[in-house]
Design a protein around this motif. Structure first.
Motif, PDB file in Angstrom:
ATOM      1  N   ASP A   1      -8.097  43.101  41.906  1.00  0.00           N
ATOM      2  CA  ASP A   1      -7.403  44.358  41.627  1.00  0.00           C
ATOM      3  C   ASP A   1      -7.882  44.941  40.311  1.00  0.00           C
ATOM      4  OD1 ASP A   1      -5.848  44.107  43.940  1.00  0.00           O
ATOM      5  OD2 ASP A   1      -4.461  42.772  42.899  1.00  0.00           O
ATOM      6  N   GLY A   2      -9.184  44.919  40.104  1.00  0.00           N
ATOM      7  CA  GLY A   2      -9.746  45.365  38.836  1.00  0.00           C
ATOM      8  C   GLY A   2      -9.451  46.821  38.528  1.00  0.00           C
ATOM      9  N   ARG A   3      -9.341  47.115  37.237  1.00  0.00           N
ATOM     10  CA  ARG A   3      -9.093  48.483  36.778  1.00  0.00           C
ATOM     11  C   ARG A   3     -10.326  49.339  37.018  1.00  0.00           C
ATOM     12  NH1 ARG A   3      -9.554  50.594  31.323  1.00  0.00           N
ATOM     13  NH2 ARG A   3     -10.222  48.490  30.723  1.00  0.00           N
ATOM     14  N   VAL A   4     -10.131  50.556  37.491  1.00  0.00           N
ATOM     15  CA  VAL A   4     -11.234  51.467  37.783  1.00  0.00           C
ATOM     16  C   VAL A   4     -11.715  52.107  36.485  1.00  0.00           C
ATOM     17  CG1 VAL A   4     -11.950  53.534  39.027  1.00  0.00           C
ATOM     18  CG2 VAL A   4     -10.360  51.919  40.104  1.00  0.00           C
TER      19      VAL A   4
ATOM     20  N   LYS B   1     -15.548  45.218  48.005  1.00  0.00           N
ATOM     21  CA  LYS B   1     -15.581  44.980  46.565  1.00  0.00           C
ATOM     22  C   LYS B   1     -16.567  43.860  46.250  1.00  0.00           C
ATOM     23  CE  LYS B   1     -10.740  46.328  45.859  1.00  0.00           C
ATOM     24  NZ  LYS B   1      -9.412  45.909  45.328  1.00  0.00           N
TER      25      LYS B   1
ATOM     26  N   GLN C   1     -16.679  53.019  43.069  1.00  0.00           N
ATOM     27  CA  GLN C   1     -15.932  52.724  41.850  1.00  0.00           C
ATOM     28  C   GLN C   1     -16.645  51.631  41.050  1.00  0.00           C
ATOM     29  OE1 GLN C   1     -12.174  51.402  43.414  1.00  0.00           O
ATOM     30  NE2 GLN C   1     -11.374  53.470  43.707  1.00  0.00           N
TER      31      GLN C   1
ATOM     32  N   ASN D   1     -17.424  42.662  35.445  1.00  0.00           N
ATOM     33  CA  ASN D   1     -17.440  43.975  36.093  1.00  0.00           C
ATOM     34  C   ASN D   1     -17.808  43.844  37.561  1.00  0.00           C
ATOM     35  OD1 ASN D   1     -18.697  44.812  33.024  1.00  0.00           O
ATOM     36  ND2 ASN D   1     -16.930  45.926  33.792  1.00  0.00           N
TER      37      ASN D   1
ATOM     38  N   SER E   1     -15.399  56.441  38.794  1.00  0.00           N
ATOM     39  CA  SER E   1     -15.311  56.641  40.241  1.00  0.00           C
ATOM     40  C   SER E   1     -16.020  57.924  40.647  1.00  0.00           C
ATOM     41  CB  SER E   1     -13.847  56.689  40.701  1.00  0.00           C
ATOM     42  OG  SER E   1     -13.186  57.819  40.153  1.00  0.00           O
TER      43      SER E   1
ATOM     44  N   LEU F   1     -15.622  48.723  38.423  1.00  0.00           N
ATOM     45  CA  LEU F   1     -14.375  48.017  38.161  1.00  0.00           C
ATOM     46  C   LEU F   1     -14.457  47.125  36.925  1.00  0.00           C
ATOM     47  CD1 LEU F   1     -13.653  46.809  41.822  1.00  0.00           C
ATOM     48  CD2 LEU F   1     -12.799  48.897  40.714  1.00  0.00           C
ATOM     49  N   ASP F   2     -13.333  46.996  36.247  1.00  0.00           N
ATOM     50  CA  ASP F   2     -13.160  46.018  35.176  1.00  0.00           C
ATOM     51  C   ASP F   2     -12.404  44.841  35.784  1.00  0.00           C
ATOM     52  OD1 ASP F   2     -12.666  44.533  32.933  1.00  0.00           O
ATOM     53  OD2 ASP F   2     -11.162  45.899  32.110  1.00  0.00           O
ATOM     54  N   LEU F   3     -13.066  43.718  35.968  1.00  0.00           N
ATOM     55  CA  LEU F   3     -12.449  42.564  36.607  1.00  0.00           C
ATOM     56  C   LEU F   3     -11.726  41.656  35.621  1.00  0.00           C
ATOM     57  CD1 LEU F   3     -15.306  41.539  39.087  1.00  0.00           C
ATOM     58  CD2 LEU F   3     -13.358  43.056  39.504  1.00  0.00           C
TER      59      LEU F   3
ATOM     60  N   ALA G   1     -16.981  48.885  43.916  1.00  0.00           N
ATOM     61  CA  ALA G   1     -16.289  49.000  45.195  1.00  0.00           C
ATOM     62  C   ALA G   1     -16.732  50.288  45.863  1.00  0.00           C
ATOM     63  CB  ALA G   1     -14.775  48.995  44.993  1.00  0.00           C
TER      64      ALA G   1
END
Length: 383
Positions: free
Chosen positions: A323-326, A365, A311, A352, A329, A313-315, A355
């Motif tokens: 719990d960053g937005r995917v 992650k 994945q 960014n 993926s 991620l947007d951190l 994971a």
């Protein structure tokens, strides 16, 4: 934290360093009947294990046996000074907690080195990390070869570019600072070396730069550098040394792969600006872009092994950075997969991350970060 060995032994070992910079098969019991299908599968699994992993596993076995049980018969002949210090300083239970090991290709020959390092037992995410190296081994022409070692009076660390940094002393007047790299034939090459000698009649220290990788004043260049500047240079280089991901020896497994659970050796990530060849062909890279990247930062990502549940991620958009937005993926990234990531620009707080599941099935992650020293890209594990 480390204790010292017999002083004479240490002085002899470091004096030598100053002179030059230079398969485990699970067999069935005779009476046990193993189904042919299971036997074939086991044989196939053994064949797939690289030769270097089998040989490195024997070294890990020997080091574990020594720290846990005091049996030194299976220790390698070289690279054990720091390990002996560790065993003398701690009891058996503590010793195996404070030693970790890893596989990491530091000379880019596609065969990883076996590295032992001090493990401070502080988990970052799901991984352990250490900076003080005890021993480095490589695998050349079907054999394990000793590379270098560190101990209380001669520290060994890994620099971001894969070179090895040595800082040591044998007296209050003789110090050495050396950077060397590992060649593909298993030998080391001294890239630069500085050392000190007592200043005659003045009680201070003179600083020299070696021209041939040896700590002899004759034939070396006397530097217009103070002793304080010499030590500051060593401290600065050490501040950039890399923490390596470790498998703690107290989680050592008596069977199966002794290297399962490592994540970092199977990734390679770098900024486009780091490419040596300006004509590099990027056509084989899959293009992945974050939505509306602020200013923009391009990163190349390559896998050295298959990754599950990958994945991007947007951190920055999450209340909790873990719990960053995917943003992207993929169920599986094959070994050798290449991604060209168009990300938001790098700042103090990473925007960014990535994971994936390691080969032990654990979700890992990592924040994608940039070095303030040289702008290189690196991964920092997060919870």
């Amino acid at each position: 934290m480390r204790c010292k060995l017999v002083k004479g032994v240490l002085l002899t070992l470091l004096a030598a360093a100053l002179l030059g910079c230079g398969a485990e098969k699970k067999m069935a019991a005779p009476h046990e009947k193993v189904p042919k299908a299971e036997a074939a599968a086991a044989a196939a699994a053994i064949v797939k294990v690289p030769a270097y992993e089998l040989e490195y596993a024997n070294i890990v076995d020997g080091v574990y046996d020594f720290l846990a049980n005091g049996n030194s018969k299976r220790l390698p002949q070289q690279g054990t000074t720091g390990i002996y210090e560790l065993r003398d300083h701690f009891n058996a239970d503590e010793a195996v907690k404070h030693l970790g090991y890893t596989l990491l290709d530091i000379n880019n020959d596609k065969v990883p080195e076996l590295i032992f390092a001090f493990n401070n037992n502080e988990i970052r995410g799901k991984g352990y990390y250490g900076k003080e190296l005890y021993a480095v081994y490589t695998f050349v022409d079907g054999q394990v070869k000793f590379v270098d070692e560190g101990w209380a009076r001669s520290s060994l660390e890994l620099q971001p570019d894969g070179t090895l940094l040595t800082r040591g002393n044998i007296s209050n007047a003789e110090y050495v600072l050396a950077v060397h790299d590992l060649l593909k034939d298993g030998s080391t090459r001294c890239l630069r070396m500085y050392f000190t000698k007592a200043q005659e009649g003045a009680g201070g220290l003179e600083v020299y730069r070696s021209s041939d990788g040896r700590a002899f004043a004759d034939g070396s260049e006397r530097m217009q550098m103070t002793a304080d500047e010499f030590f500051e240079m060593g401290n600065e280089l050490s501040s950039y040394s890399t923490e390596v991901e470790l498998l703690p020896l107290h989680e050592y497994k008596q069977s199966g792969s002794k290297f399962k659970g490592l994540a970092m050796p199977y990734l390679h990530i770098m900024g486009v600006h780091e490419l040596q060849d300006p004509q590099a062909d990027l056509s084989g890279y899959e293009q992945v872009s974050v939505p509306d990247p602020f200013k923009g930062a391009d990163v190349l990502f390559r896998t050295n092994a298959e990754l599950q549940d990958f994945q991007l991620l947007d951190l920055q958009g999450a209340a909790n950075k873990n719990d960053g937005r995917v943003l992207y993926s993929k169920d599986r990234l094959q070994a050798g997969a290449k991604l060209y990531l168009h990300l938001s620009s790098f700042e103090t707080i990473p925007k960014n991350g990535i994971a994936f599941k390691d080969d032990a099935g654990r979700l890992r992650k990592f924040a994608i970060c940039v070095s303030g020293r040289d702008g290189s890209i690196y991964l920092h594990e997060i919870d």
